[in-house]
Design a protein around this motif. Structure first.
Motif, short mmCIF file in Angstrom:
data_model
loop_
_atom_site.label_atom_id
_atom_site.label_comp_id
_atom_site.label_asym_id
_atom_site.label_seq_id
_atom_site.Cartn_x
_atom_site.Cartn_y
_atom_site.Cartn_z
N GLU A 39 0.85 -1.19 0.00
CA GLU A 39 0.00 0.00 0.00
C GLU A 39 0.89 1.24 0.00
O GLU A 39 2.04 1.20 0.43
N ASP A 40 0.32 2.37 -0.45
CA ASP A 40 1.04 3.64 -0.43
C ASP A 40 0.52 4.52 0.71
O ASP A 40 -0.67 4.52 1.01
N PHE A 41 1.42 5.24 1.35
CA PHE A 41 1.01 6.26 2.29
C PHE A 41 1.97 7.44 2.20
O PHE A 41 3.15 7.28 1.90
N SER A 42 1.43 8.64 2.44
CA SER A 42 2.25 9.85 2.42
C SER A 42 2.67 10.21 3.83
O SER A 42 1.83 10.25 4.74
N CYS A 43 3.94 10.46 4.01
CA CYS A 43 4.47 10.85 5.32
C CYS A 43 3.87 12.19 5.72
O CYS A 43 3.98 13.16 4.97
N PRO A 44 3.25 12.29 6.90
CA PRO A 44 2.66 13.57 7.31
C PRO A 44 3.71 14.64 7.61
O PRO A 44 3.40 15.83 7.66
N LYS A 45 4.97 14.23 7.78
CA LYS A 45 6.03 15.19 8.09
C LYS A 45 6.67 15.77 6.83
O LYS A 45 6.76 16.99 6.68
N CYS A 46 7.09 14.90 5.92
CA CYS A 46 7.80 15.40 4.73
C CYS A 46 7.01 15.22 3.44
O CYS A 46 7.47 15.62 2.37
N ARG A 47 5.85 14.56 3.52
CA ARG A 47 4.97 14.34 2.37
C ARG A 47 5.52 13.35 1.35
O ARG A 47 4.98 13.24 0.24
N HIS A 48 6.59 12.66 1.68
CA HIS A 48 7.13 11.66 0.76
C HIS A 48 6.15 10.49 0.64
O HIS A 48 5.59 10.03 1.63
N LYS A 49 5.97 10.02 -0.57
CA LYS A 49 5.07 8.90 -0.82
C LYS A 49 5.84 7.59 -0.62
O LYS A 49 6.85 7.34 -1.28
N ASN A 50 5.37 6.78 0.29
CA ASN A 50 6.02 5.51 0.62
C ASN A 50 5.17 4.33 0.18
O ASN A 50 3.95 4.35 0.31
N ARG A 51 5.83 3.33 -0.34
CA ARG A 51 5.14 2.06 -0.62
C ARG A 51 5.63 1.05 0.40
O ARG A 51 6.83 0.79 0.51
N GLN A 79 5.25 2.25 10.68
CA GLN A 79 5.97 2.32 9.41
C GLN A 79 7.01 3.43 9.49
O GLN A 79 6.79 4.44 10.16
N GLU A 80 8.12 3.25 8.77
CA GLU A 80 9.17 4.26 8.74
C GLU A 80 9.20 4.93 7.37
O GLU A 80 9.25 4.25 6.34
N CYS A 81 9.16 6.25 7.37
CA CYS A 81 9.27 6.98 6.11
C CYS A 81 10.67 6.75 5.54
O CYS A 81 11.68 6.94 6.23
N LYS A 82 10.73 6.37 4.29
CA LYS A 82 12.01 6.05 3.67
C LYS A 82 12.86 7.30 3.40
O LYS A 82 14.07 7.20 3.16
#
Length: 205
Positions: free
Chosen positions: A5-17, A40-43
């Motif tokens: 699944e994809d989620f966007s980091c609320p801190k940096c807005r990076h899209k993570n899969r 989950q950890e933002c990449k």
């Protein structure tokens, strides 16, 4: 079963899969209880984020559908006990109850018994009570958290066993949500008015 699944980091807005677990079995149930399964950890910025999503918790005798904020169609299954939870706190409590081989409908009866007899306890901030939640059991007591008050109260297991013998539960053929608001729907009429008018002796700290 695992899917991506994809989620966007609320801190940096990076899209993570990321990989998420759709069905949690016995070896990972503890990770649901402590909520680490949703971490989950933002990449990009390495922020640790809690990403809750629908999943199934498969125990030895039960299956719980966790449907946070969603009204999902539930497939048929062959588990002995089938439940639905739509908040994490309900999910955690339900797992604790069923992992301890307890009847979740009778547990709701016990919680009502405790709530109706709190005047027997020396609680100064009784108006702060938010919810009563099942916590754990030992050789003698079922322990319940008084949320908002910050105390534990115990209910003797032998009294719980007597309730199991006395109260007749309806047959449940589908996955249902059972909580403090719905549990009486699954008790046969006339079997849940059980409050003892005498002073109780089953409480402990």
């Amino acid at each position: 079963m695992i899917k991506k699944e994809d989620f966007s980091c609320p801190k940096c807005r990076h899209k993570n899969r990321v990989k998420i677990i759709e069905t949690v079995e016995k070896d990972k149930i503890a990770k649901v209880i402590d909520k680490s399964i949703f971490k989950q950890e933002c990449k990009k910025c390495h922020e640790i984020i809690s990403v809750e999503y629908p999943l199934k918790v498969q125990g030895n005798e039960y299956l719980i559908y966790y449907t946070p904020g969603k009204n999902l169609a539930l497939e048929k299954n062959t588990s002995k006990i089938n439940r639905v939870c739509d908040t994490f706190e309900d999910l955690k409590e339900k797992i604790l109850i069923l992992e301890d081989d307890l009847n979740d409908i009778i547990i709701e009866v016990v919680k009502d018994e405790i709530k109706n007899n709190l005047d027997q306890l020396d609680i100064k901030n009784i108006d702060d009570l938010e919810r009563i939640r099942y916590n754990s059991k030992n050789e003698k007591y079922l322990n319940f958290s008084l949320v908002g008050i910050g105390k534990l109260v115990g209910f003797e297991i032998i009294k719980y066993q007597n309730l199991v013998k006395k109260i007749k539960i309806k047959k449940i053929d589908k996955s249902v949500l059972i909580d403090e608001y719905t549990y009486k729907n699954y008790i046969r009429r006339g079997n849940y008015e059980i409050t003892n008018k005498k002073r109780f002796s089953f409480f402990k700290w």
